[in-house]
Design an enzyme around this catalytic site. Structure first.
Site, PDB file in Angstrom:
ATOM      1  N   HIS A  32       0.835  -1.208   0.000  1.00 57.30           N
ATOM      2  CA  HIS A  32       0.000   0.000   0.000  1.00 57.30           C
ATOM      3  C   HIS A  32       0.869   1.256   0.000  1.00 57.30           C
ATOM      4  CE1 HIS A  32      -2.585  -3.208   1.499  1.00 57.30           C
ATOM      5  NE2 HIS A  32      -3.633  -2.485   1.141  1.00 57.30           N
ATOM      6  N   HIS A  72      -2.334  -1.246   7.107  1.00 57.75           N
ATOM      7  CA  HIS A  72      -1.933  -1.471   5.726  1.00 57.75           C
ATOM      8  C   HIS A  72      -0.864  -0.465   5.288  1.00 57.75           C
ATOM      9  CE1 HIS A  72      -5.376   1.273   5.852  1.00 57.75           C
ATOM     10  NE2 HIS A  72      -4.927   1.836   4.731  1.00 57.75           N
ATOM     11  N   GLY A 118      -4.093  -4.059  11.356  1.00 57.73           N
ATOM     12  CA  GLY A 118      -4.444  -4.454  10.004  1.00 57.73           C
ATOM     13  C   GLY A 118      -5.912  -4.777   9.902  1.00 57.73           C
ATOM     14  N   LEU A 120      -9.038  -3.261  10.705  1.00 54.72           N
ATOM     15  CA  LEU A 120      -9.256  -1.841  10.991  1.00 54.72           C
ATOM     16  C   LEU A 120     -10.216  -1.625  12.158  1.00 54.72           C
ATOM     17  CD1 LEU A 120      -9.349  -0.467   7.352  1.00 54.72           C
ATOM     18  CD2 LEU A 120      -7.494  -0.335   9.015  1.00 54.72           C
ATOM     19  N   ASN A 180      -7.466  11.028   3.957  1.00 57.46           N
ATOM     20  CA  ASN A 180      -7.019  11.144   2.564  1.00 57.46           C
ATOM     21  C   ASN A 180      -8.158  10.916   1.564  1.00 57.46           C
ATOM     22  OD1 ASN A 180      -7.299   8.325   2.250  1.00 57.46           O
ATOM     23  ND2 ASN A 180      -5.154   7.941   2.721  1.00 57.46           N
ATOM     24  N   HIS A 256      -5.432   1.907  -4.449  1.00 58.86           N
ATOM     25  CA  HIS A 256      -5.345   1.342  -3.098  1.00 58.86           C
ATOM     26  C   HIS A 256      -4.792  -0.083  -3.165  1.00 58.86           C
ATOM     27  CE1 HIS A 256      -6.457   0.983   1.175  1.00 58.86           C
ATOM     28  NE2 HIS A 256      -6.641  -0.294   0.880  1.00 58.86           N
ATOM     29  N   GLU A 361     -18.133  -4.419  24.354  1.00 59.82           N
ATOM     30  CA  GLU A 361     -17.270  -5.593  24.483  1.00 59.82           C
ATOM     31  C   GLU A 361     -16.014  -5.507  23.619  1.00 59.82           C
ATOM     32  OE1 GLU A 361     -21.346  -6.592  25.811  1.00 59.82           O
ATOM     33  OE2 GLU A 361     -20.584  -5.801  23.906  1.00 59.82           O
ATOM     34  N   ASP A 418     -33.803 -16.986  30.409  1.00 59.33           N
ATOM     35  CA  ASP A 418     -33.432 -15.828  29.590  1.00 59.33           C
ATOM     36  C   ASP A 418     -33.488 -16.123  28.096  1.00 59.33           C
ATOM     37  OD1 ASP A 418     -33.089 -14.000  31.580  1.00 59.33           O
ATOM     38  OD2 ASP A 418     -30.930 -14.295  31.774  1.00 59.33           O
ATOM     39  N   ARG A 468     -23.810 -20.151  35.369  1.00 61.71           N
ATOM     40  CA  ARG A 468     -24.746 -19.311  36.119  1.00 61.71           C
ATOM     41  C   ARG A 468     -25.312 -20.054  37.322  1.00 61.71           C
ATOM     42  NH1 ARG A 468     -30.273 -16.468  33.724  1.00 61.71           N
ATOM     43  NH2 ARG A 468     -30.647 -15.105  35.501  1.00 61.71           N
TER      44      ARG A 468
END
Length: 636
Positions: A32, A72, A118, A120, A180, A256, A361, A418, A468
């Protein structure tokens, strides 16, 4: 004030970073370069004036940390290392070659890379974890610099990080967004609308600075302003041009992830002013002493009386608090369910070492990864089902060679009313698939205590599944449970079959054992509390002793759980010894139909993983021919 000489030096360095990004990717034939070129001015100023880092001692506590979230753009990072004098030009040109440390995206095989990037959207959340360590634990004046791409700001995890950094007023965290405008397939969501980025960041309590990211003077001023703030994190929103400096590449779609051909490379390098081999001296950090932490103390584990009914999640909370007393580097995090995971006990005892991640999380796991960068031992807990939301962070943690401890409670149909949205039924499979992971599933409180204690010093991603429901304590407090082992809970010289279980189903297996004895059928019961690594030797011996009759019962989907781990133990692959015994007649009892609501007992029965189902399975093995039993249980 920035001098013309400084500006010239930065310009020359930035051009070198661009040229080297092109050279490395062209010889590799992939990579890249244009994504690296847009941020070259930002990096040139950062390493020349602002980054405080001892490259000879990358683990020095006072070092600033730099995280390349847009992984990248690794060629830019490696070009920066060359400019800092820590890799050679020859190594730079080994980019992406087999055996090279310079992989396509950065990993900690390089000593100056703290975490793999890497995938993202992960750099800033991890940066939050490192910044938490710096501000609240180390209490050192280092800064955490994170370079993001604009495309990755579409990830929700980035805004979880913005939220938590604002909440914890992480004024030691500086994010730089390389705006960019161009992503992989065209324009990004916001393009060059830097004001939109700034408005969003300010809503989360950040200082936001909009600049021309290819203007060296504006970069200098922005970095200086970021270091002067002392009550909130800073984001620098830098409008740049992809492929900056080469007319044939600048701000053009379609480049790219594409390397230049040799003829294109030659022209581009000439346009950038030719090759340079500048080496700069990166300033080292101040020699400030970290905060004094207490000395480790002998670990006093809680103990539980046999026969008492205690949830393993309750025992986890007790042991976590005991670890906190004994080991001052143990940190706890939770995702707003600490009154159910019982991490709240640690939070009450050690509020300065507890970080609430709320219902986020991804940030929970990322913060744990960031904290372990600074050599802390993070335990992160939530309901097991919701760790699946952060699975990519767990996967990347393994690539980072991170040492994190994850605890998932409320797993399986045994949680009861539940319903299935709360029932982790894939967690054992998911965590077993993580490279070099450890997967543990205790069945009682004393066993939980011993396993959690071992987690503290265990390398890699370590996952503990808790239950539980209250379950009987079946082991004495003096029993030992080494990781990689198992417990033969019941055996006799005349065992006709072996039942292998863990956690909640072990108690069903023991009920079935008692019932079968009344019918003159004796079975061996194995508690496979260490799902990965699994105790191959004990399983092989049991299969040999019981004519290959094995029943595996688990509160988990049939795919990839305990049953799969047992089968792998007989596959003879990798380091697994070859099995030389009777032909296996293995029945897997697992959850196969989508559960609903009901009592734990009703749901275990409906899923055919209770004592009734175990009794039927064993009887089918010891009283029916091989073909019939195999056909019967393949259909169940």
């Amino acid at each position: 004030m920035t001098t013309q000489e400084q500006l010239h030096q930065w310009h020359e360095l930035a051009q070198q970073l661009r040229v080297d990004s092109i050279r490395a990717t062209t010889i590799a034939g992939s990579g890249h370069p244009t994504s690296s070129m847009s941020a070259a001015d930002l990096i040139a100023v950062l390493i020349s004036k602002y980054l405080r880092y001892d490259f000879d001692n990358p683990h020095y506590p006072n070092n600033d940390r730099f995280i390349l979230s847009k992984g990248h753009a690794a060629p830019l990072l490696y070009a920066m290392y060359k400019a800092a004098g820590v890799i050679s030009d020859e190594e730079l040109l080994s980019l992406r070659k087999l055996g090279s440390r310079l992989e396509g995206h950065p990993t900690p095989v390089l000593p100056w890379v703290d975490v793999a990037t890497g995938s993202l959207g992960q750099g800033l959340p991890i940066g939050v974890g490192v910044a938490l360590a710096g501000k609240y634990l180390d209490q050192l004046p280092y800064h955490v610099w994170v370079l993001l791409g604009d495309s990755e700001t579409a990830e929700g995890s980035v805004w979880e990080a913005f939220d938590h950094a604002g909440h914890y007023t992480l004024d030691n965290l500086i994010a730089i967004i390389d705006v960019n405008r161009l992503g992989q397939r065209g324009q990004t969501e916001l393009g060059w609308n830097t004001q939109a980025y700034a408005t969003r960041a300010r809503a989360f309590g950040w200082q936001a600075i909009e600049i021309d990211g290819n203007n060296l003077m504006e970069i200098d001023q922005a970095f200086s302003a970021a270091l002067s703030i002392n009550d909130r994190p800073t984001v620098i929103i830098a409008r740049t041009k992809k492929g900056k400096g080469v007319v044939a590449l600048e701000d053009l779609s379609g480049w790219h992830g594409k390397a230049l051909k040799p003829e294109q490379e030659k022209k581009a390098i000439a346009e950038l002013g030719g090759e340079r081999h500048i080496t700069i001296q990166v300033d080292k950090p101040e020699q400030v002493q970290p905060a004094t932490i207490a000395n480790p103390q002998p670990l006093q584990l809680p103990t539980y009386e046999k026969g008492a009914k205690i949830p393993t999640r309750r025992a986890y909370g007790d042991v976590l608090k005991a670890l906190g007393t004994a080991q001052p580097d143990v940190i706890a995090l939770d995702a707003e369910v600490s009154n159910s995971t019982y991490a709240e006990d640690f939070a009450e005892a050690f509020p300065e070492r507890y970080f609430e991640m709320y219902i986020a999380e991804q940030q929970l796991v990322a913060a744990a990864v960031g904290l372990q960068v600074r050599q802390y031992k993070p335990f992160a807990s939530t309901f097991a089902a919701f760790l699946s939301r952060a699975y990519d962070f767990v996967r990347m943690a393994a690539i980072s060679r991170a040492n994190i401890k994850l605890v998932g409670s409320h797993a399986g149909v045994s949680i009861g009313e539940d319903g299935p949205s709360q029932m982790a039924l894939e967690d054992l499979a998911a965590f077993q698939a993580v490279w070099s992971s450890t997967v543990l599933y205790p069945s009682d409180a004393n066993q939980t205590a011993k396993l959690v204690a071992q987690m503290s010093d265990r390398d890699g991603v370590v996952y503990l599944r808790t239950t539980r429901e209250s379950t009987p304590v079946i082991y004495g407090a003096a029993e030992e449970f080494p990781i990689g082992g198992s417990k033969v809970v019941y055996s006799s010289p005349k065992d006709q079959a072996t039942v292998i279980a863990a956690g909640i189903t072990l108690h069903e297996a023991l009920k079935a054992c008692d019932r079968l004895k009344n019918e003159d059928i004796t079975v061996r019961v194995i508690d496979a509390y260490s799902v990965k690594p699994i105790d191959v030797q004990t399983l092989h011996q049991a299969a040999h002793d019981t004519n290959g009759n094995l029943v595996v019962v688990e509160d988990h989907w049939s795919e990839g759980g305990l049953g799969a781990a047992v089968l792998d133990a007989f596959a003879g692959t990798g380091n697994t010894p070859t099995y030389n015994g009777p032909q296996l007649r293995l029945i897997k009892l697992a959850v196969r139909d989508m559960p609903g609501s009901g009592t734990p007992e009703q749901l275990l029965h409906a899923a055919k993983i209770d004592a009734d189902a175990i009794v039927d399975a064993v009887k089918s093995q010891v009283r029916k021919p091989i073909g019939a039993s195999a056909k019967l249980y393949a259909e169940r």
